[in-house]
Design a protein around this motif. Structure first.
Motif, PDB file in Angstrom:
ATOM      1  N   ILE A 209       3.551   6.071   9.158  1.00  0.00           N
ATOM      2  CA  ILE A 209       3.548   4.606   9.184  1.00  0.00           C
ATOM      3  C   ILE A 209       2.117   4.089   9.281  1.00  0.00           C
ATOM      4  O   ILE A 209       1.736   3.120   8.602  1.00  0.00           O
ATOM      5  N   HIS A 210       1.316   4.740  10.120  1.00  0.00           N
ATOM      6  CA  HIS A 210      -0.098   4.357  10.238  1.00  0.00           C
ATOM      7  C   HIS A 210      -0.824   4.523   8.914  1.00  0.00           C
ATOM      8  O   HIS A 210      -1.592   3.643   8.482  1.00  0.00           O
ATOM      9  N   LEU A 211      -0.566   5.643   8.244  1.00  0.00           N
ATOM     10  CA  LEU A 211      -1.230   5.922   6.968  1.00  0.00           C
ATOM     11  C   LEU A 211      -0.876   4.868   5.921  1.00  0.00           C
ATOM     12  O   LEU A 211      -1.772   4.324   5.238  1.00  0.00           O
ATOM     13  N   HIS A 212       0.388   4.538   5.787  1.00  0.00           N
ATOM     14  CA  HIS A 212       0.805   3.566   4.773  1.00  0.00           C
ATOM     15  C   HIS A 212       0.474   2.138   5.190  1.00  0.00           C
ATOM     16  O   HIS A 212       0.296   1.273   4.326  1.00  0.00           O
ATOM     17  N   PHE A 213       0.357   1.899   6.483  1.00  0.00           N
ATOM     18  CA  PHE A 213      -0.122   0.598   6.955  1.00  0.00           C
ATOM     19  C   PHE A 213      -1.559   0.360   6.491  1.00  0.00           C
ATOM     20  O   PHE A 213      -1.914  -0.737   6.035  1.00  0.00           O
ATOM     21  N   GLN A 214      -2.379   1.397   6.607  1.00  0.00           N
ATOM     22  CA  GLN A 214      -3.767   1.271   6.169  1.00  0.00           C
ATOM     23  C   GLN A 214      -3.862   1.018   4.672  1.00  0.00           C
ATOM     24  O   GLN A 214      -4.781   0.329   4.208  1.00  0.00           O
ATOM     25  N   ASN A 215      -2.921   1.563   3.902  1.00  0.00           N
ATOM     26  CA  ASN A 215      -2.908   1.354   2.449  1.00  0.00           C
ATOM     27  C   ASN A 215      -2.083   0.146   2.033  1.00  0.00           C
ATOM     28  O   ASN A 215      -1.913  -0.112   0.838  1.00  0.00           O
ATOM     29  N   PHE A 216      -1.570  -0.567   3.027  1.00  0.00           N
ATOM     30  CA  PHE A 216      -0.767  -1.772   2.806  1.00  0.00           C
ATOM     31  C   PHE A 216       0.433  -1.496   1.912  1.00  0.00           C
ATOM     32  O   PHE A 216       0.766  -2.261   1.006  1.00  0.00           O
ATOM     33  N   GLN A 217       1.122  -0.391   2.195  1.00  0.00           N
ATOM     34  CA  GLN A 217       2.312  -0.012   1.438  1.00  0.00           C
ATOM     35  C   GLN A 217       3.547  -0.320   2.298  1.00  0.00           C
ATOM     36  O   GLN A 217       4.093   0.543   2.979  1.00  0.00           O
ATOM     37  N   THR A 218       3.970  -1.554   2.229  1.00  0.00           N
ATOM     38  CA  THR A 218       5.050  -2.024   3.095  1.00  0.00           C
ATOM     39  C   THR A 218       6.352  -1.282   2.848  1.00  0.00           C
ATOM     40  O   THR A 218       7.088  -0.965   3.792  1.00  0.00           O
ATOM     41  N   ALA A 219       6.669  -0.987   1.604  1.00  0.00           N
ATOM     42  CA  ALA A 219       7.912  -0.289   1.292  1.00  0.00           C
ATOM     43  C   ALA A 219       7.957   1.089   1.938  1.00  0.00           C
ATOM     44  O   ALA A 219       8.996   1.517   2.448  1.00  0.00           O
ATOM     45  N   HIS A 220       6.826   1.788   1.941  1.00  0.00           N
ATOM     46  CA  HIS A 220       6.767   3.108   2.562  1.00  0.00           C
ATOM     47  C   HIS A 220       6.895   2.996   4.080  1.00  0.00           C
ATOM     48  O   HIS A 220       7.551   3.825   4.720  1.00  0.00           O
ATOM     49  N   VAL A 221       6.262   1.979   4.654  1.00  0.00           N
ATOM     50  CA  VAL A 221       6.379   1.756   6.106  1.00  0.00           C
ATOM     51  C   VAL A 221       7.838   1.541   6.489  1.00  0.00           C
ATOM     52  O   VAL A 221       8.355   2.148   7.436  1.00  0.00           O
ATOM     53  N   LEU A 222       8.511   0.686   5.739  1.00  0.00           N
ATOM     54  CA  LEU A 222       9.919   0.400   6.026  1.00  0.00           C
ATOM     55  C   LEU A 222      10.804   1.620   5.771  1.00  0.00           C
ATOM     56  O   LEU A 222      11.756   1.869   6.517  1.00  0.00           O
ATOM     57  N   ALA A 223      10.494   2.390   4.746  1.00  0.00           N
ATOM     58  CA  ALA A 223      11.296   3.569   4.432  1.00  0.00           C
ATOM     59  C   ALA A 223      11.238   4.585   5.567  1.00  0.00           C
ATOM     60  O   ALA A 223      12.277   5.119   6.001  1.00  0.00           O
ATOM     61  N   TYR A 224      10.036   4.879   6.056  1.00  0.00           N
ATOM     62  CA  TYR A 224       9.903   5.824   7.162  1.00  0.00           C
ATOM     63  C   TYR A 224      10.542   5.279   8.436  1.00  0.00           C
ATOM     64  O   TYR A 224      11.236   6.004   9.165  1.00  0.00           O
ATOM     65  N   ALA A 225      10.319   3.991   8.711  1.00  0.00           N
ATOM     66  CA  ALA A 225      10.876   3.391   9.924  1.00  0.00           C
ATOM     67  C   ALA A 225      12.401   3.395   9.901  1.00  0.00           C
ATOM     68  O   ALA A 225      13.058   3.799  10.872  1.00  0.00           O
ATOM     69  N   LEU A 226      12.976   2.972   8.798  1.00  0.00           N
ATOM     70  CA  LEU A 226      14.434   2.886   8.706  1.00  0.00           C
ATOM     71  C   LEU A 226      15.090   4.271   8.699  1.00  0.00           C
ATOM     72  O   LEU A 226      16.207   4.425   9.201  1.00  0.00           O
ATOM     73  N   SER A 227      14.406   5.264   8.139  1.00  0.00           N
ATOM     74  CA  SER A 227      14.975   6.617   8.153  1.00  0.00           C
ATOM     75  C   SER A 227      15.132   7.114   9.579  1.00  0.00           C
ATOM     76  O   SER A 227      16.152   7.730   9.930  1.00  0.00           O
ATOM     77  N   PHE A 228      14.145   6.816  10.414  1.00  0.00           N
ATOM     78  CA  PHE A 228      14.238   7.277  11.794  1.00  0.00           C
ATOM     79  C   PHE A 228      15.218   6.441  12.598  1.00  0.00           C
ATOM     80  O   PHE A 228      15.914   6.959  13.479  1.00  0.00           O
ATOM     81  N   VAL A 229      15.294   5.152  12.299  1.00  0.00           N
ATOM     82  CA  VAL A 229      16.296   4.304  12.944  1.00  0.00           C
ATOM     83  C   VAL A 229      17.699   4.827  12.627  1.00  0.00           C
ATOM     84  O   VAL A 229      18.578   4.867  13.500  1.00  0.00           O
ATOM     85  N   ALA A 230      17.905   5.235  11.380  1.00  0.00           N
ATOM     86  CA  ALA A 230      19.212   5.768  10.979  1.00  0.00           C
ATOM     87  C   ALA A 230      19.548   7.029  11.769  1.00  0.00           C
ATOM     88  O   ALA A 230      20.691   7.214  12.221  1.00  0.00           O
TER      89      ALA A 230
END
Length: 268
Positions: A209-230
């Motif tokens: 999430i930190h890595l994709h935040f730095q690259n401003f890749q919101t879809a990747h941030v949400l994908a990783y976050a939601l996978s763990f929430v699931a």
């Protein structure tokens, strides 16, 4: 009469469906996938991560930290909580310590552990454990203090050994409190683990999430976050809720969970 659990699943599915619909509507209104991608766009990224084998190693690293921290916090917190609950003198002596750790910001604990121990796994697990330890201790201390003293008198009259007293008298009464501490602990620990990974680890969901935040890749941030929430939702349904029902069953409860401790009959 419809099964309450089936009804609960239906309402859960309906609620989550409404949340996804609201997300899709907000993404359509915003019309900027760089800021708020649609659920379909995030799902596409998630499927791609799974297909490439990128997701599981990060998930495994985070789950390992969650399990280790959760176990350590529950074991240590339960032991300390029972000890303080059984000894008013120790409780008065160490209550300020518990209060300090209870109100110490998680970020401060994480940073200090990294500064004092180093940027390693020991520091990460220690930081997460310390952030949850005080809450488990307080929950079990209060549960021990609320135990039925008549059972203590019975154990004393039969000269019950200390180990048997704890196993057969104290721990059964603490089952609902252990379930509460487990539910709240899991909900808090996985969030803190992500922060720990965000700040100082080289793998895990928080790191990605930190890595994709730095690259401003919101879809990747949400994908990783939601996978763990699931994954956490699956653990909640498959482990925590059955644990809660089992924990409350000894009281003759209808549901057994912390949200439904409704007694069928009064205990004499």
């Amino acid at each position: 009469m419809q099964n309450p659990r089936i009804t609960s699943v239906k309402y859960t599915a309906l609620s989550l469906g409404g949340l996804v619909a609201l997300w899709a509507f907000a993404a359509w209104v915003k019309a900027d996938p760089e800021i708020l991608p649609s659920p379909l766009a995030v799902m596409t990224v998630l499927v791609d991560l799974i297909a490439k084998g990128t997701l599981w190693p990060q998930m495994q690293a985070t789950l390992t930290r969650v399990i280790l921290s959760f176990t350590a916090a529950m074991v240590l917190g339960t032991a300390l909580g029972i000890l303080l609950g059984l000894s008013p003198r120790l409780n008065r002596l160490f209550d300020p310590w518990v209060t300090v750790f209870l109100n110490l910001p998680a970020l401060v604990v994480i940073v200090l552990c990294y500064l004092w121990i180093g940027l390693n796994e020991v520091a990460a697990i220690t930081a997460v454990t310390l952030n949850k330890l005080a809450q488990v201790t307080v929950t079990l201390r209060d549960g021990t203090g609320a135990r039925d003293r008549r059972l203590d008198e019975m154990a004393y009259s039969y000269d019950m050994p200390r180990a048997r007293y704890l196993r057969h008298v104290v721990l059964p009464q603490l089952a609902p409190y252990l379930a509460i501490a487990g539910r709240n602990g899991l909900a808090m620990i996985w969030k803190i683990v992500l922060v720990v990974e965000f700040l100082g680890r080289s793998n895990g969901i928080g790191f990605k999430i930190h890595l994709h935040f730095q690259n401003f890749q919101t879809a990747h941030v949400l994908a990783y976050a939601l996978s763990f929430v699931a994954v956490m939702l699956v653990i909640e349904v498959a482990v925590i809720q059955p644990w809660e029902r089992a924990a409350g069953r000894w009281r003759g409860t209808a549901e057994g969970g912390t949200g439904g401790l409704t007694a069928r009959t009064a205990v004499p």
